[in-house]
Structure formats: structure tokens, C-alpha cells
Design an enzyme around this catalytic site. Structure first.
Site, short mmCIF file in Angstrom:
data_model
loop_
_atom_site.label_atom_id
_atom_site.label_comp_id
_atom_site.label_asym_id
_atom_site.label_seq_id
_atom_site.Cartn_x
_atom_site.Cartn_y
_atom_site.Cartn_z
N HIS A 71 -38.76 -53.60 48.09
CA HIS A 71 -37.98 -52.61 47.36
C HIS A 71 -36.62 -53.14 46.91
CE1 HIS A 71 -40.72 -49.21 47.85
NE2 HIS A 71 -40.96 -49.67 49.08
N GLU A 80 -39.14 -45.27 38.05
CA GLU A 80 -39.09 -46.40 37.11
C GLU A 80 -39.13 -45.93 35.66
OE1 GLU A 80 -43.52 -46.07 38.29
OE2 GLU A 80 -41.56 -45.61 39.13
N LYS A 124 -30.00 -39.80 18.44
CA LYS A 124 -29.52 -38.67 17.64
C LYS A 124 -29.42 -39.08 16.17
CE LYS A 124 -25.82 -35.22 17.49
NZ LYS A 124 -24.55 -34.77 18.11
#
Length: 411
Positions: free
Chosen positions: A276, A304, A311
Site C-alpha cells: 500500500h 483510485e 468548464k
């Protein structure tokens, strides 16, 4: 950049306080009488907010400002040239910047750690005895050094106080430069120190200390609020805006925009293979590559998954930018450890892209369409971009990150 916004309001408040300070004596008498109470009211509000948000550092800084104002307003009468002004004034002027530095150097653990909180509060209270001891026992030669004026017209601070303030200010600036992500409070204290130094230099003018202290307390209160906002809206691992910020961004998108959903391919397999910690490093790497997209705002949606909002852009306008990022991530070599041996590997990502149209009119609908396009990209073999309504296209063949050709590096 976010920090520029904070420097804007900090500079604005500082400039206004400096600009208006000479006009205090022209205010109505009733307003002048209220001014000495203003820093206590604002500091009290700041302490309340600090307790509510479980933040000890700003509480201690605000309490230091309160103690400083008590000393300056009630033990040194305004305009006094007596013994208290000659002795207590330079001591408090030296002690204030040292306090600002002290509370920032102590790690923030919140107020719920009772032993830690009591320890720091005892340091603050102990300074009252320290000042009393200094006033009673410091040899005359040291008093002369502490009180010695710098001898420059317009500078009323003693040489010792000025050296202390400048030194602490430089230390704070250097500390902020070395911090990976300085809090708003870290930046605010730099302006607070400058403002208090300006007020101290004009100490003999009525209301100067209370005026600058009020603005300093206001800055600290705002820094509390902005830091809380940053924590609530920012993903701690990647530094990107989080899902809450994403949902709020939907309020002002207008009628033309595109949304991309991105997922790291076989991320669970990668975590199982390398651990991890390496997975977190991959998330940060991917987040960095995504942040280079100048035409869109990147958010970490969760796990993930990442979301990019464009925009004012249609899907075909932003697809080339996503392709650049996809290739950059695919070509990036990651150096990790597997079973204690250094190895090199890669990851790939998949994108789903959709735009607002007559079928998808709300941002939530566009994001769902992008998520469905992302599912098609995964089903078609991953490591590709699928636009809603289009068929997936093949890209260069890749292997799963957990099964990549691994090249061992020479020891």
C-alpha cells in the site's frame, strides 16, 4: 495558485491597518473608547472557533496577543514615559515574536490531549512570572542593552526588540519555504508579526497597539476558518481537491462543459504486488500528472478514481489533453521494491469522457455518463480513452501492472 489568494487578503488587511492607524485620533470619542476592547472581542471569538475546531496553535497565539495587550494597555499607560514604559515595553516587544515562533514550532495535537495542552498553557502562564522576575532582578547593564534605542529617526523600537523581530520574521519565512504544504496559519503569522512590529514602533500613539492587535486577531481567526476549509475540501494524500469540492463545483458550470472519470488500471493487483505504501506513491504520481492539465480542474473522487471537470469545453476539445496525460503515465517508469529488491514497473490509466448535451443536462448525469464510458474503457482492455457515445478504440498493447516485465536494478 491557492496560496496567492491567501496572500491577497493578508496583504489587503495589513495595508488597510497601516493606512488607517494615523487617523485613529480623528475618530469620534465614543469609537476611540471602544477600540481598546476590540482585540479582546475578536481574540475571544477566535479562541471559541479554535476550541470548536480542536486547534491549539492559534489559540495559544491569540492568548499571547491578549496577554501582550493587557501588559501594554494596563501596565503601561498610553503616552507614558515613566519606568514601566522604559522597562516593561522592551521586554514585551522581545517576548511577543518569540511567542509566535514558539507556538508554531510545537506540533499541532489539538486541545483534547490534556497533558500536552496543560503543558503549553503552563508555558504561557509561566511567562508572567518570567516578566516579573526580569523586572525585579535583571542587572542594570542588561537593562541598558535591552532598552537601547537604535538611533534612527522613525524607529522607536529598541535595538534588542528590532533584532528579535527581524530574526524571528526571517526564521518564519525560511520555515514556510521548507514546509511542503504550509498551513494558512503559518503564512498568517508572518503578517501578524510585521503588523505588530509596526504597531509597536508607533506605541506612543493612542490606540496603535489595540488597532493592529485587532487586525492580527482577525487574520488569525480567518486562518482558522481557511485551514478548516482546506482540510474539509482537500485530499490529504494527493493534495488535490476532494469529492466535496467536486460537488460544489457543479453549482457554477454553466451550459457547456465536459467531465472525465479516470481510474488506475488493476490498482488492487498493484497494491497486492508491491504494498500500500507504493500504491500511495502511485496515486501521488498520477495526481501530479493530472494536475498538469491546464484546461480542467482535477479532483480525487475516491480510491483510485479521479475526476476532471472542463468548464466551457466540449469532449473533443479536451480529449487530446487527456491523451497526453494517458501516454505520460504509461511511459513513466516507477522505481519500487519487491521482496527487498529494487525493480522498475509501470501503471496505466483509463478515461471515460462525457459532455453536457440534450441527453445529459445535469452535472450528475454527465458524470454518470463519463463513469459508464470509463466502464467501457476497462471492458475494452483498459489504457484508453472512451468518449460517451463512441466505440472504444485500440491502443498499444500493455500488460497488467502486477505482471509487467520487471527489470532488476544492479545493487
Amino acid at each position: 495558485m491557492a496560496f496567492l489568494k491567501h496572500y491577497t487578503w493578508l496583504l489587503g488587511l495589513t495595508a488597510f491597518a497601516v493606512w488607517q492607524m494615523p487617523n485613529i485620533l480623528t475618530w469620534p470619542l465614543s469609537t476611540q473608547k471602544l477600540l481598546p476592547w476590540l482585540p479582546y472581542v475578536i481574540a475571544g471569538l477566535g479562541v471559541f472557533v479554535g476550541i470548536f475546531l480542536n486547534r491549539l496553535q492559534p489559540i495559544l497565539i491569540l492568548l499571547s496577543l491578549v496577554c501582550f495587550n493587557i501588559g501594554m494597555q494596563y501596565f503601561i499607560p498610553a503616552g507614558s514615559t515613566g519606568l514601566s514604559a522604559v522597562t516593561l515595553f522592551p521586554v514585551l516587544a522581545i517576548l511577543l515574536p518569540l511567542n509566535l515562533l514558539l507556538w508554531l514550532l510545537f506540533p499541532e495535537r489539538g486541545i483534547h490531549d490534556k497533558f500536552y495542552t496543560l503543558f503549553q498553557l503552563s508555558l504561557l502562564v509561566g511567562q508572567v512570572y518570567l516578566v516579573y522576575w526580569v523586572m525585579e532582578n535583571l542587572p542594570l547593564t542588561y537593562w541598558q542593552w535591552i532598552s537601547q534605542n537604535i538611533g534612527i529617526d522613525g524607529l522607536n523600537l529598541s535595538k534588542a526588540a528590532l533584532i528579535t523581530m527581524v530574526s524571528v520574521w526571517l526564521i518564519l519565512m525560511l520555515r514556510n519555504a521548507l514546509l511542503n504544504q504550509p498551513k494558512v496559519l503559518d503564512r498568517t503569522v508572518v503578517f501578524v508579526l510585521f503588523l505588530m512590529g509596526f504597531g509597536l514602533n508607533a506605541f506612543y500613539q493612542f490606540g496603535s497597539i489595540a488597532w493592529v492587535s485587532s487586525f492580527a486577531a482577525t487574520m488569525l481567526l480567518l486562518s482558522l476558518i481557511f485551514d478548516a476549509h482546506h482540510i474539509a475540501y482537500t485530499d490529504q494524500l494527493t493534495g488535490l481537491n476532494g469529492r466535496r469540492a467536486l460537488l460544489e463545483s457543479f453549482l457554477g458550470l454553466g451550459r457547456k462543459y465536459s467531465i472525465a472519470m479516470m481510474d488506475i488500471d488493476h490498482f488492487k493487483s498493484f497494491n497486492d504486488t508491491y504494498g500500500h505504501d507504493v500504491g500511495d506513491a502511485v496515486l501521488r504520481t498520477v495526481a501530479y500528472e493530472l494536475s498538469l492539465i491546464s484546461t480542467g480542474q482535477v479532483y480525487r473522487y475516491g480510491g483510485e478514481e479521479f475526476t476532471i471537470v472542463f468548464k466551457g469545453k466540449q469532449a473533443q476539445q479536451v480529449k487530446p489533453a487527456l491523451e497526453v496525460v494517458r501516454q505520460a503515465i504509461e511511459n513513466r517508469v516507477l522505481e519500487v521494491e519487491k521482496q527487498g529488491q529494487p525493480v522498475e514497473t509501470k501503471v496505466t490509466v483509463s478515461f471515460g469522457l462525457a459532455e453536457r448535451n440534450d441527453q445529459f443536462k445535469k452535472p450528475e448525469e454527465v458524470m454518470k455518463a463519463a463513469d459508464e464510458a470509463l466502464y467501457k474503457a476497462k471492458k475494452a482492455g483498459r489504457n484508453r480513452i472512451v468518449v460517451e457515445g463512441e466505440s472504444p478504440k485500440a491502443v498499444s498493447k500493455t500488460t497488467r501492472p502486477g505482471r509487467k516485465s520487471v527489470k532488476k536494478k544492479e545493487a
